[in-house]
Design an enzyme around this catalytic site. Structure first.
Site, PDB file in Angstrom:
ATOM      1  N   GLU A  25       0.822  -1.217   0.000  1.00 35.27           N
ATOM      2  CA  GLU A  25       0.000   0.000   0.000  1.00 35.27           C
ATOM      3  C   GLU A  25       0.858   1.269   0.000  1.00 35.27           C
ATOM      4  OE1 GLU A  25      -2.898  -0.477  -0.753  1.00 35.27           O
ATOM      5  OE2 GLU A  25      -3.609  -2.344   0.153  1.00 35.27           O
ATOM      6  N   HIS A  56      -2.680   2.049   8.384  1.00 35.79           N
ATOM      7  CA  HIS A  56      -3.772   1.294   7.756  1.00 35.79           C
ATOM      8  C   HIS A  56      -3.998   0.023   8.571  1.00 35.79           C
ATOM      9  CE1 HIS A  56      -6.198  -1.040   5.076  1.00 35.79           C
ATOM     10  NE2 HIS A  56      -5.222  -1.864   4.748  1.00 35.79           N
ATOM     11  N   HIS A  77      -6.871  -3.245   9.795  1.00 33.81           N
ATOM     12  CA  HIS A  77      -8.089  -4.007   9.508  1.00 33.81           C
ATOM     13  C   HIS A  77      -8.918  -4.048  10.792  1.00 33.81           C
ATOM     14  CE1 HIS A  77      -5.990  -6.206   5.901  1.00 33.81           C
ATOM     15  NE2 HIS A  77      -6.101  -4.920   5.728  1.00 33.81           N
ATOM     16  N   GLU A  99     -16.507  11.876  23.142  1.00 37.56           N
ATOM     17  CA  GLU A  99     -15.198  12.427  22.768  1.00 37.56           C
ATOM     18  C   GLU A  99     -14.985  12.466  21.253  1.00 37.56           C
ATOM     19  OE1 GLU A  99     -13.030   8.181  23.691  1.00 37.56           O
ATOM     20  OE2 GLU A  99     -11.741   9.937  23.618  1.00 37.56           O
ATOM     21  N   HIS A 128     -12.832  -3.623   3.858  1.00 36.48           N
ATOM     22  CA  HIS A 128     -11.381  -3.875   3.902  1.00 36.48           C
ATOM     23  C   HIS A 128     -10.733  -3.332   5.172  1.00 36.48           C
ATOM     24  CE1 HIS A 128      -7.251  -3.811   1.688  1.00 36.48           C
ATOM     25  NE2 HIS A 128      -7.090  -3.730   2.991  1.00 36.48           N
TER      26      HIS A 128
HETATM   27  O1  2HA Z   1      -1.926  -7.086   3.540  1.00 31.77           O
HETATM   28  O2  2HA Z   1      -3.534  -4.673   4.455  1.00 31.77           O
HETATM   29  O3  2HA Z   1      -4.253  -3.684   2.149  1.00 31.77           O
HETATM   30  C1  2HA Z   1      -1.651  -5.761   3.637  1.00 31.77           C
HETATM   31  C2  2HA Z   1      -2.896  -5.020   3.493  1.00 31.77           C
HETATM   32  C3  2HA Z   1      -3.318  -4.688   2.132  1.00 31.77           C
HETATM   33 ZN    ZN Z   2      -5.402  -3.835   4.087  1.00 31.18          ZN
END
Ligand code: 2HA
Ligand code: ZN
Length: 272
Positions: free
Chosen positions: A116, A140, A142, A170, A211
Site C-alpha cells: 500500500e 492502515h 483491519h 469524545e 477492507h
Molecule cells: O496485507 O492490508 O491492504 C496488507 C494489506 C493490504
Molecule cells: Zn489492508
C-alpha cells in the site's frame, strides 16, 4: 546509537505491537508508515546505505522529495516487528522527482515496502501540504468493527461520521473533520491511492469499504489513539445495533454545545 535503539524505532515497535494486540493486524494485514524528522534523518545517516537503486513508487509525490520514511514490509506480519525489526520494516528515501524510492536500511533478504505504499505516500503528500508538515504518520488497519459496519451502513462519509460521533462524546473532539469512505476497490495500486488521498484533503480518517481504515496523525501515539477511538466507537455501534438499535442518543444541538465548549469547529453537514 544504532538505528534499532533510536527513540522513533522504539516507539514504532511499541505502537505496532499494541496494534497487533488490539486485533487489527491479522497475518500480514495492515501497514504503517512514519516520516522521519530532520533530526532523525541526520541521526540515521551513519547507518544507512544510500548506494542502492531507486524503484518507481507508481505515483508522484513531489512535495516529499528527499524525505525518509520508516515503512512496514510487504507480506510481513505486524506482530513480528517487535521481534525482528530489520526483517519486517525498513527506511526508504524518496528521490528528487517524488516518483521513486530506495530502501536505505532494513527490509533485509529482498523484502519490499508495503503493497500500500502508493496510498500511504499520496496520503502523506496531501497531509504534508495541508498541515504544513505536522502530520507524519499514516496507519492502515483491519479494524474489525469498522469493517463490519461497512456491510450495514450506507457507504457515505456523512452517515459514518454522524453515527460514530453519537457513540462516544469524545469523538467529535478527536475527529472533528469527520470520516471519508472509499467504496470497495482493488487494493495496492494508484487508483485506490488517488481516491484515498482525495478524501484525506478533508478528513484524518478514511474507511476502505469491506477492507479496513486509514488514519493520519502528527505522531505515532496520536495516530494510534485516533484509530483506537474510532474503532471503539464502531464497537459500541455494533453492540447497539445488535441490541436492537438506538432508543436515545446525542442530538445535533448537543453536538453544537460540545463544539462551543471544547472549542472545535464541526461542519453543519453532520448536524442535520
Ligand atoms: O496485507 O492490508 O491492504 C496488507 C494489506 C493490504
Ligand atoms: Zn489492508
Amino acid at each position: 546509537m544504532a538505528i534499532a535503539d533510536m527513540h522513533f524505532i522504539k516507539e514504532f515497535q511499541k505502537m505496532t505491537n499494541d496494534a497487533w494486540l488490539k486485533g487489527w493486524h491479522e497475518r500480514n494485514g495492515g501497514n504503517i508508515t512514519y516520516r522521519l524528522t530532520k533530526d532523525e534523518s541526520l541521526c540515521i545517516s551513519g547507518f544507512i546505505d544510500e548506494n542502492v537503486p531507486y524503484k518507481p513508487i507508481g505515483v508522484t509525490v513531489k512535495n516529499l522529495a528527499n524525505e525518509y520514511f520508516l515503512v512496514t514490509g510487504s507480506g510481513k506480519f505486524i506482530r513480528n516487528i517487535s521481534l525482528d525489526l530489520e526483517a519486517n520494516v525498513g527506511i526508504v528515501k524518496i528521490d528528487e522527482t517524488g516518483e521513486n524510492y530506495k530502501i536505505v536500511w532494513g527490509l533485509i533478504n529482498g523484502a519490499r515496502p508495503t503493497s500500500e505504499l502508493p496510498s500511504h505516500l499520496m496520503s502523506h503528500s496531501v497531509k504534508y501540504a495541508q498541515t504544513n508538515g505536522k502530520h507524519r504518520v499514516i496507519m492502515h488497519s483491519h479494524a474489525t468493527n469498522l469493517i463490519a459496519l461497512t456491510f450495514i451502513l450506507p457507504l457515505d462519509g456523512v452517515v459514518f461520521t454522524r453515527e460514530l460521533w453519537e457513540m462516544a462524546t469524545e469523538c467529535p473532539v478527536v475527529f472533528p473533520s469527520g470520516i471519508g469512505v472509499v467504496p470497495w476497490m482493488v487494493p495496492g495500486g494508484a487508483e485506490i491511492a488517488e481516491a484515498t488521498s482525495e478524501l484525506m484533503k478533508k478528513h484524518d480518517i478514511v474507511i476502505w469499504a469491506h477492507h479496513g481504515v486509514f488514519c493520519s496523525g502528527e505522531d505515532l501515539d496520536l495516530t494510534f489513539g485516533l484509530m483506537d477511538t474510532v474503532e471503539k466507537s464502531a464497537e459500541i455501534l455494533v453492540k447497539v445495533l445488535s441490541m436492537g438499535g438506538k432508543r436515545q442518543t446525542i442530538t445535533s444541538q448537543n453536538f453544537r454545545d460540545l463544539a462551543r465548549d471544547f472549542n472545535v469547529s464541526i461542519s453543519e453537514e453532520y448536524l442535520k
